[in-house]
Design a protein around this motif. Sequence first.
Motif, PDB file in Angstrom:
ATOM      1  N   SER A 324       0.850  -1.185   0.000  1.00 50.06           N
ATOM      2  CA  SER A 324       0.000   0.000   0.000  1.00 50.06           C
ATOM      3  C   SER A 324       0.890   1.240   0.000  1.00 50.06           C
ATOM      4  CB  SER A 324      -0.917  -0.008   1.221  1.00 50.06           C
ATOM      5  OG  SER A 324      -0.156   0.121   2.409  1.00 50.06           O
ATOM      6  N   ALA A 325       0.291   2.403   0.050  1.00 45.41           N
ATOM      7  CA  ALA A 325       1.068   3.643  -0.030  1.00 45.41           C
ATOM      8  C   ALA A 325       2.189   3.694   0.995  1.00 45.41           C
ATOM      9  CB  ALA A 325       0.141   4.844   0.131  1.00 45.41           C
ATOM     10  N   VAL A 326       1.917   3.165   2.196  1.00 37.88           N
ATOM     11  CA  VAL A 326       2.935   3.199   3.259  1.00 37.88           C
ATOM     12  C   VAL A 326       3.149   1.822   3.867  1.00 37.88           C
ATOM     13  CG1 VAL A 326       2.590   5.620   3.844  1.00 37.88           C
ATOM     14  CG2 VAL A 326       1.163   3.885   4.952  1.00 37.88           C
ATOM     15  N   GLY A 327       2.692   0.762   3.185  1.00 33.32           N
ATOM     16  CA  GLY A 327       2.725  -0.579   3.770  1.00 33.32           C
ATOM     17  C   GLY A 327       4.044  -0.979   4.383  1.00 33.32           C
ATOM     18  N   PRO A 328       5.161  -0.994   3.637  1.00 36.04           N
ATOM     19  CA  PRO A 328       6.430  -1.414   4.232  1.00 36.04           C
ATOM     20  C   PRO A 328       6.970  -0.428   5.271  1.00 36.04           C
ATOM     21  CG  PRO A 328       6.502  -1.518   1.825  1.00 36.04           C
ATOM     22  CD  PRO A 328       5.280  -0.761   2.189  1.00 36.04           C
ATOM     23  N   PHE A 329       6.508   0.821   5.217  1.00 33.14           N
ATOM     24  CA  PHE A 329       6.991   1.848   6.142  1.00 33.14           C
ATOM     25  C   PHE A 329       6.479   1.620   7.566  1.00 33.14           C
ATOM     26  CE2 PHE A 329       6.186   5.802   8.408  1.00 33.14           C
ATOM     27  CZ  PHE A 329       7.418   6.445   8.355  1.00 33.14           C
ATOM     28  N   VAL A 330       5.236   1.151   7.686  1.00 36.57           N
ATOM     29  CA  VAL A 330       4.581   1.104   8.998  1.00 36.57           C
ATOM     30  C   VAL A 330       5.338   0.246  10.012  1.00 36.57           C
ATOM     31  CG1 VAL A 330       2.502   0.335  10.207  1.00 36.57           C
ATOM     32  CG2 VAL A 330       2.299   1.710   8.133  1.00 36.57           C
ATOM     33  N   PRO A 331       5.638  -1.035   9.722  1.00 31.12           N
ATOM     34  CA  PRO A 331       6.313  -1.843  10.738  1.00 31.12           C
ATOM     35  C   PRO A 331       7.810  -1.578  10.848  1.00 31.12           C
ATOM     36  CG  PRO A 331       5.954  -3.160   8.788  1.00 31.12           C
ATOM     37  CD  PRO A 331       5.324  -1.822   8.512  1.00 31.12           C
ATOM     38  N   THR A 332       8.380  -0.894   9.859  1.00 31.43           N
ATOM     39  CA  THR A 332       9.830  -0.671   9.837  1.00 31.43           C
ATOM     40  C   THR A 332      10.174   0.708  10.391  1.00 31.43           C
ATOM     41  OG1 THR A 332       9.663   0.044   7.524  1.00 31.43           O
ATOM     42  CG2 THR A 332      10.189  -2.269   7.928  1.00 31.43           C
ATOM     43  N   MET A 333      10.030   1.727   9.564  1.00 32.76           N
ATOM     44  CA  MET A 333      10.346   3.092   9.983  1.00 32.76           C
ATOM     45  C   MET A 333       9.316   3.643  10.964  1.00 32.76           C
ATOM     46  SD  MET A 333      13.146   3.881   8.299  1.00 32.76           S
ATOM     47  CE  MET A 333      13.236   5.660   8.128  1.00 32.76           C
ATOM     48  N   GLY A 334       8.027   3.327  10.738  1.00 31.82           N
ATOM     49  CA  GLY A 334       6.972   3.823  11.621  1.00 31.82           C
ATOM     50  C   GLY A 334       7.133   3.306  13.031  1.00 31.82           C
ATOM     51  N   GLY A 335       7.098   1.982  13.184  1.00 35.44           N
ATOM     52  CA  GLY A 335       7.322   1.398  14.503  1.00 35.44           C
ATOM     53  C   GLY A 335       8.752   1.564  14.966  1.00 35.44           C
ATOM     54  N   GLY A 336       9.687   1.596  13.999  1.00 37.93           N
ATOM     55  CA  GLY A 336      11.103   1.698  14.348  1.00 37.93           C
ATOM     56  C   GLY A 336      11.491   3.004  15.006  1.00 37.93           C
ATOM     57  N   ARG A 337      10.672   4.047  14.823  1.00 36.47           N
ATOM     58  CA  ARG A 337      10.980   5.326  15.468  1.00 36.47           C
ATOM     59  C   ARG A 337      10.822   5.264  16.975  1.00 36.47           C
ATOM     60  NH1 ARG A 337       7.924   8.096  11.154  1.00 36.47           N
ATOM     61  NH2 ARG A 337       6.282   8.567  12.661  1.00 36.47           N
ATOM     62  N   VAL A 338      10.140   4.236  17.473  1.00 34.82           N
ATOM     63  CA  VAL A 338       9.924   4.155  18.921  1.00 34.82           C
ATOM     64  C   VAL A 338      10.339   2.803  19.491  1.00 34.82           C
ATOM     65  CG1 VAL A 338       8.093   5.887  18.951  1.00 34.82           C
ATOM     66  CG2 VAL A 338       7.497   3.479  18.580  1.00 34.82           C
ATOM     67  N   VAL A 339      11.186   2.069  18.791  1.00 34.12           N
ATOM     68  CA  VAL A 339      11.662   0.794  19.340  1.00 34.12           C
ATOM     69  C   VAL A 339      12.346   1.059  20.683  1.00 34.12           C
ATOM     70  CG1 VAL A 339      13.427  -0.982  19.053  1.00 34.12           C
ATOM     71  CG2 VAL A 339      11.868  -0.481  17.194  1.00 34.12           C
ATOM     72  N   GLY A 340      11.997   0.256  21.683  1.00 38.89           N
ATOM     73  CA  GLY A 340      12.485   0.504  23.040  1.00 38.89           C
ATOM     74  C   GLY A 340      11.569   1.401  23.829  1.00 38.89           C
ATOM     75  N   THR A 341      10.697   2.114  23.152  1.00 38.98           N
ATOM     76  CA  THR A 341       9.685   3.027  23.710  1.00 38.98           C
ATOM     77  C   THR A 341      10.275   3.931  24.795  1.00 38.98           C
ATOM     78  OG1 THR A 341       8.744   1.416  25.281  1.00 38.98           O
ATOM     79  CG2 THR A 341       7.828   1.429  23.054  1.00 38.98           C
ATOM     80  N   VAL A 342       9.777   3.829  26.026  1.00 40.14           N
ATOM     81  CA  VAL A 342      10.181   4.771  27.091  1.00 40.14           C
ATOM     82  C   VAL A 342      11.370   4.266  27.898  1.00 40.14           C
ATOM     83  CG1 VAL A 342       7.912   5.815  27.342  1.00 40.14           C
ATOM     84  CG2 VAL A 342       8.449   3.735  28.617  1.00 40.14           C
ATOM     85  N   TYR A 343      12.037   3.223  27.422  1.00 39.01           N
ATOM     86  CA  TYR A 343      13.076   2.569  28.219  1.00 39.01           C
ATOM     87  C   TYR A 343      14.462   2.741  27.588  1.00 39.01           C
ATOM     88  CZ  TYR A 343       8.791   0.459  29.902  1.00 39.01           C
ATOM     89  OH  TYR A 343       7.524   0.273  30.394  1.00 39.01           O
ATOM     90  N   ARG A 344      15.458   2.736  28.456  1.00 37.30           N
ATOM     91  CA  ARG A 344      16.858   2.839  28.038  1.00 37.30           C
ATOM     92  C   ARG A 344      17.451   1.445  27.896  1.00 37.30           C
ATOM     93  NH1 ARG A 344      19.526   3.985  32.246  1.00 37.30           N
ATOM     94  NH2 ARG A 344      17.740   3.853  33.664  1.00 37.30           N
ATOM     95  N   SER A 345      18.135   1.236  26.801  1.00 33.82           N
ATOM     96  CA  SER A 345      18.911   0.011  26.647  1.00 33.82           C
ATOM     97  C   SER A 345      20.185   0.367  25.898  1.00 33.82           C
ATOM     98  CB  SER A 345      18.135  -1.060  25.876  1.00 33.82           C
ATOM     99  OG  SER A 345      18.934  -2.221  25.707  1.00 33.82           O
ATOM    100  N   PRO A 346      21.333  -0.036  26.411  1.00 41.65           N
ATOM    101  CA  PRO A 346      22.586   0.329  25.732  1.00 41.65           C
ATOM    102  C   PRO A 346      22.769  -0.350  24.387  1.00 41.65           C
ATOM    103  CG  PRO A 346      23.020  -1.154  27.571  1.00 41.65           C
ATOM    104  CD  PRO A 346      21.581  -0.766  27.669  1.00 41.65           C
ATOM    105  N   HIS A 347      22.082  -1.468  24.177  1.00 41.06           N
ATOM    106  CA  HIS A 347      22.205  -2.186  22.908  1.00 41.06           C
ATOM    107  C   HIS A 347      20.824  -2.653  22.461  1.00 41.06           C
ATOM    108  CE1 HIS A 347      26.597  -2.340  23.176  1.00 41.06           C
ATOM    109  NE2 HIS A 347      26.431  -2.603  24.463  1.00 41.06           N
ATOM    110  N   ILE A 348      20.481  -2.324  21.208  1.00 36.42           N
ATOM    111  CA  ILE A 348      19.193  -2.732  20.639  1.00 36.42           C
ATOM    112  C   ILE A 348      19.420  -3.212  19.214  1.00 36.42           C
ATOM    113  CG2 ILE A 348      16.842  -2.049  20.025  1.00 36.42           C
ATOM    114  CD1 ILE A 348      16.963   0.140  22.092  1.00 36.42           C
ATOM    115  N   TYR A 349      18.788  -4.320  18.883  1.00 32.99           N
ATOM    116  CA  TYR A 349      18.770  -4.805  17.503  1.00 32.99           C
ATOM    117  C   TYR A 349      17.312  -4.968  17.088  1.00 32.99           C
ATOM    118  CZ  TYR A 349      18.989  -7.994  13.527  1.00 32.99           C
ATOM    119  OH  TYR A 349      18.812  -8.583  12.305  1.00 32.99           O
ATOM    120  N   HIS A 350      16.965  -4.376  15.937  1.00 31.13           N
ATOM    121  CA  HIS A 350      15.584  -4.397  15.452  1.00 31.13           C
ATOM    122  C   HIS A 350      15.561  -4.993  14.050  1.00 31.13           C
ATOM    123  CE1 HIS A 350      11.836  -1.982  14.023  1.00 31.13           C
ATOM    124  NE2 HIS A 350      11.462  -3.108  14.587  1.00 31.13           N
ATOM    125  N   SER A 351      14.816  -6.062  13.880  1.00 29.73           N
ATOM    126  CA  SER A 351      14.720  -6.758  12.602  1.00 29.73           C
ATOM    127  C   SER A 351      13.251  -6.900  12.219  1.00 29.73           C
ATOM    128  CB  SER A 351      15.369  -8.150  12.715  1.00 29.73           C
ATOM    129  OG  SER A 351      14.953  -8.996  11.661  1.00 29.73           O
TER     130      SER A 351
END
Length: 762
Positions: A324-351
């Motif tokens: 769709s217009a933003v289909g691949p964006f939503v789970p990647t860049m969209g959700g990826g902007r807040v991976v870890g949300t309100v928490y601190r982690s020194p190392h994060i891997y997002h796939s």
Amino acid sequence: MKFGVGQSVRRTEDPRLVTGAGAFTDDVNLEGQLYVAFYRSPHAHARLRAIHLDEARALADVVVVYTAPDLASLGALPCRAQLTDARGDPCFIPHRPALAEDKVYFVGQAIAAVVAESRQAARDAVELIDVDFEPLQPVVSLDSAVSDVAPLVHEERGHNVCIHFERGDAEATTKAMRGAAHIVQISVVNNRVVPTPLEPRVSVASYNDGKFTLYNPSQGAVAQQGVLARSIFRVDPADVRVISGDTGGGFGVRGEVHPETVVCLYAARELQRPVKWCGDRSEMFLADSHGRDNVSKATVALDTKGVMLGLKIETLANLGAFCSAVGPFVPTMGGGRVVGTVYRSPHIYHSVRCVFTNTMPVAAYRGAGRPEAAYLMERLMEKAAEATGIESPELRRRNFIREGDLPYTNLAGIPIRSGAFAETMDLALARADWETFDERREASNVSRKLRGIGFGCYVESSGGGPEEEARVSVSGDGSVEITVGTYSHGQGHETAFAQIAHERLGVNFDRIRLIQGDTREVVFGGGTGGSRSSQMGGIAVLRASDGVIERGKRIAAELLQGGKETVSFEGGLYRVDDRTVTLQEVAQAAVRPEFGGDLSDTHRYHRGEGYTFPNGCHVAEIEIDPDTGVIEVVRYTAVDDCGRVINPLLAEGQVHGGVAQGIGQAMFERVVYDDGGQLITGTFMDYAMPRAAHLPWIDVSFNEVLEPSNELGVKGIGEGGACGAPPAIVHAVLNALARIGVADIDMPLTSEAIWRALNRRP
């Protein structure tokens, strides 16, 4: 100031809407208009051997029947998410025509369009179309789509993965996890949902003197104009006028151009007559882009004190049959902007592996990736609290982003500049009477009810496109027009933007008029989505108002016989010493040739690359009837930080709407396809929406932590409820079921699902 920023001003839109004076797109009827209906695929995956149209064409009142070859000159429906993987390779964007060409890829895909003199004639003719299909094996589930022996949705791709999106250092994260005191892992399903706005999609198109006019509900007319003109019809945008009147809900589905709209415009041009299409509810289940639908595994490593050492998130995201217009964006860049949300982690891997299946394409749905990220993270933190023996609030408190960490640059490289996450959680728990819950649980026990309590924290990113424009114009009669590129589909922009201008200009609140949704009047704008209107449109209105004041100073100086540098402005009055002139008088003088002709200013606001980060904590308290599995939400508390609250009444309504949709996903809503790709939940008899009786009184309050990146201090509020409600509801249910040994359960928490869990039934 009675109608200024921060005041609970009632929506000026409401009297018109509640008395039936609203003007929705289906209310538009043009002289001599034709009607269109669509033949849709009954197969999830099949080749088109032949399409037999003679009987349909012969039916009385049928004007024409279109198939894909008729539309061959048009461009495909575009996808804006031009992502690359870790190697720099682009994601695969399959060709998506308005009408199916040689294959169909999901049940409901439009194959033929009948244009007739009446809606009933068009529908009758559709029933006479006969198509020879060569059925192909569909792929429906995520697991089967990534199997080595999976049927291919798009043969030219060679596999069913659109893109494997990665951020962070997988090796460094794995290394950081070694030797941790606690390793906690969880897998969750984020169930597919249908947007179902109150108003179905509808398009009315005409073509005159070489120019298109389209009446279409949207989330931004300018964006639709651009897609239709540049990508599909390949004409000058000035030749496509898009008009969006009153719109009954958006939720993401209004943010893109759909095949039906393209066909209406094409038919209007070819036939030189207006063409109208309005979908019914069952058709919308088949033809509206869906939302959510992913499966995620999250792993967190913690030290002996419960402090995060590393975080891994691995997601399979269902795109459906096309991007769709933003289909691949939503789970990647969209959700990826807040991976870890309100928490601190020194190392994060997002796939994230975005996967094609033979189902309806998935697009943005309220929150667009951020609710999914919040739900996964909160489920993980709750599981970590159980594993470490640390109470849930305390474990979160030890891992929150702290005031001293701000600005905190997250995995996406975006700074979170403000937020008091621990304070917001504490406020929510206090308002929800968290500490006295055991007393209420005992009272429920007497009534043979299982009572549970749970909460969820979230941060979401808002902003959308980095530019927005507003024009503010003051007339000689004292009225003010505000022209904006955002678009209200229920949020109350007429009221909120008027409050901003009223406070700045000191004009009568009732004399302020909002212009939106018509590309003849609005020449630039990113529309409304991603909770961007207050922080983008609001700032543009504020700065355009300041521009009006500044332009008026030169005129006021002339009228007051003083130097421009001596002119001040406050409360609608220009002043030089003890001499004053009103803004209205300056506007009257502005029409004189020496002053340029009017008193107005257009401001295009560019916020830069940053986003704002609304956040909050929601607490749910539920009771379960053990005999039936029915859940009742008996208390709900929401504390949100959306920065400065422009209008508490409107903001509270936005929280209510988001919570209602979050509760819907958590407890009722789920799209179900069978193994053959047939949509099982195609009506409200099968797809359960929350009703008023399912919603409790929602206690809403705000922790206003101002956003330093804009003058208003706003962050956005439209999607917080959809982020906070699912984890709060699920945690409350799991809290109630913990005593009988139920540790995990996936949404939606239907009465059947709860009954089976209570009775240990698979």
